[in-house]
Design a protein around this motif. Structure first.
Motif, PDB file in Angstrom:
ATOM      1  N   ASP A  66      -8.565  38.942  14.624  1.00 43.92           N
ATOM      2  CA  ASP A  66      -9.476  40.027  14.278  1.00 43.92           C
ATOM      3  C   ASP A  66     -10.649  39.518  13.444  1.00 43.92           C
ATOM      4  OD1 ASP A  66      -7.826  41.786  15.609  1.00 43.92           O
ATOM      5  OD2 ASP A  66      -6.773  42.445  13.790  1.00 43.92           O
ATOM      6  N   ASP A  67     -10.441  38.404  12.743  1.00 45.18           N
ATOM      7  CA  ASP A  67     -11.496  37.798  11.923  1.00 45.18           C
ATOM      8  C   ASP A  67     -11.441  36.282  12.127  1.00 45.18           C
ATOM      9  OD1 ASP A  67     -13.436  37.171  10.043  1.00 45.18           O
ATOM     10  OD2 ASP A  67     -12.093  37.413   8.321  1.00 45.18           O
ATOM     11  N   PRO A  68     -11.760  35.805  13.332  1.00 48.48           N
ATOM     12  CA  PRO A  68     -11.566  34.388  13.616  1.00 48.48           C
ATOM     13  C   PRO A  68     -12.454  33.464  12.801  1.00 48.48           C
ATOM     14  CG  PRO A  68     -12.733  35.449  15.429  1.00 48.48           C
ATOM     15  CD  PRO A  68     -12.268  36.541  14.517  1.00 48.48           C
ATOM     16  N   VAL A  69     -13.669  33.916  12.462  1.00 51.99           N
ATOM     17  CA  VAL A  69     -14.560  33.078  11.660  1.00 51.99           C
ATOM     18  C   VAL A  69     -14.037  32.953  10.230  1.00 51.99           C
ATOM     19  CG1 VAL A  69     -16.889  32.841  10.723  1.00 51.99           C
ATOM     20  CG2 VAL A  69     -16.567  33.609  13.080  1.00 51.99           C
ATOM     21  N   GLY A  70     -13.763  34.091   9.604  1.00 49.70           N
ATOM     22  CA  GLY A  70     -13.257  34.067   8.233  1.00 49.70           C
ATOM     23  C   GLY A  70     -11.946  33.320   8.112  1.00 49.70           C
ATOM     24  N   GLU A  71     -11.030  33.544   9.061  1.00 47.13           N
ATOM     25  CA  GLU A  71      -9.734  32.868   9.023  1.00 47.13           C
ATOM     26  C   GLU A  71      -9.892  31.357   9.199  1.00 47.13           C
ATOM     27  OE1 GLU A  71      -6.908  33.983   8.222  1.00 47.13           O
ATOM     28  OE2 GLU A  71      -6.863  36.148   8.571  1.00 47.13           O
ATOM     29  N   SER A  72     -10.842  30.947  10.037  1.00 46.76           N
ATOM     30  CA  SER A  72     -11.090  29.514  10.221  1.00 46.76           C
ATOM     31  C   SER A  72     -11.658  28.885   8.958  1.00 46.76           C
ATOM     32  CB  SER A  72     -12.049  29.290  11.391  1.00 46.76           C
ATOM     33  OG  SER A  72     -11.512  29.750  12.603  1.00 46.76           O
ATOM     34  N   LEU A  73     -12.617  29.575   8.328  1.00 48.34           N
ATOM     35  CA  LEU A  73     -13.246  29.038   7.129  1.00 48.34           C
ATOM     36  C   LEU A  73     -12.292  28.997   5.942  1.00 48.34           C
ATOM     37  CD1 LEU A  73     -16.721  30.759   7.506  1.00 48.34           C
ATOM     38  CD2 LEU A  73     -16.308  28.290   7.444  1.00 48.34           C
TER      39      LEU A  73
END
Length: 236
Positions: free
Chosen positions: A12-19
């Protein structure tokens, strides 16, 4: 549409979770706002209920008049952030066997692992095919594979976002003169095998208008998890 999958909430938040996770060594942070170094990616993240202060933090991270690619973040920036683009798409997850047979290497396959020495060619291929955002250091996000014909890079695909338990397959592209030869399918299968060997699950994003790519991914075992809207804004 795919029913709920264990661990899929991270998508649901792939960018935030990756960072916050696998790409934390690349993260630039201020408060709850985060982004990548510009040469790597313009993807940025704020919380789903971001307030004005959080958007101010992201603006300070990026600088004036810079692109904030908010990917599929549902939060809406303040009115002084200029809308740059909106793109309807879908998120797809691989639903095949957890232990696929690894692709058999063929002596003349031309499949190679790409790196910093290949950036100029990779950028040239992206310019011709427009698979999506790709910058001079995007290859640092994961493994990128390519296929050469007579020494020329004609197809590539790679790993991009890495939320916990998942790896995004991205930058799937083939030069016009090399299409119809199965290059994209071979590269995606090779990446799926790599991802699954790490006990992670492949996923990807595709523009809703790209019916040909959606059909290819479905043939390769991907199913739609849900529709997403990609948005970009320019900082005030």
């Amino acid at each position: 549409m795919v029913a709920g999958h264990e661990g899929a909430a991270a998508l649901d938040d792939p960018v935030g979770e990756s960072l916050r996770g696998h790409h934390s060594h690349l993260a630039r942070r201020l408060g709850s706002a985060a982004t990548y170094p510009t040469p790597v990616a313009t993807f940025s993240a704020v919380s789903a209920a971001a307030d004005a202060a959080e958007w101010d933090d992201l603006a300070r991270l990026l600088g004036r008049g810079e692109l904030a690619d908010m990917f599929s973040c549902p939060a809406v920036p303040p009115p002084d952030w200029e809308p740059v683009f909106t793109l309807e798409g879908r998120q797809m997850i691989w639903t095949g066997d957890d232990r696929p047979d690894p692709p058999r290497a063929e002596p003349d396959s031309g499949v190679v692992e790409l790196g910093s020495a290949d950036v100029s060619e990779m950028l040239g291929l992206v310019e011709r095919t427009r698979p999506g955002p790709f910058r001079p250091r995007t290859h640092e996000l994961g493994t990128y594979l390519g296929i050469r014909e007579r020494g020329t890079l004609v197809a590539m695909a790679g790993e991009r976002l890495r939320p916990p338990g998942w790896t995004e397959i991205s930058a799937v592209c083939t030069a016009p003169e090399a299409r119809g030869r199965g290059h994209a399918a071979r590269l995606v299968r090779a990446l799926v095998a790599r991802v699954v060997s790490r006990r992670e699950r492949p996923f990807l994003h595709v523009a809703e208008s790209n019916a040909g790519a959606i059909a290819l991914y479905e043939r390769l075992g991907f199913r739609t998890r849900g529709q997403v809207t990609f948005r970009g804004f320019r900082t005030p």
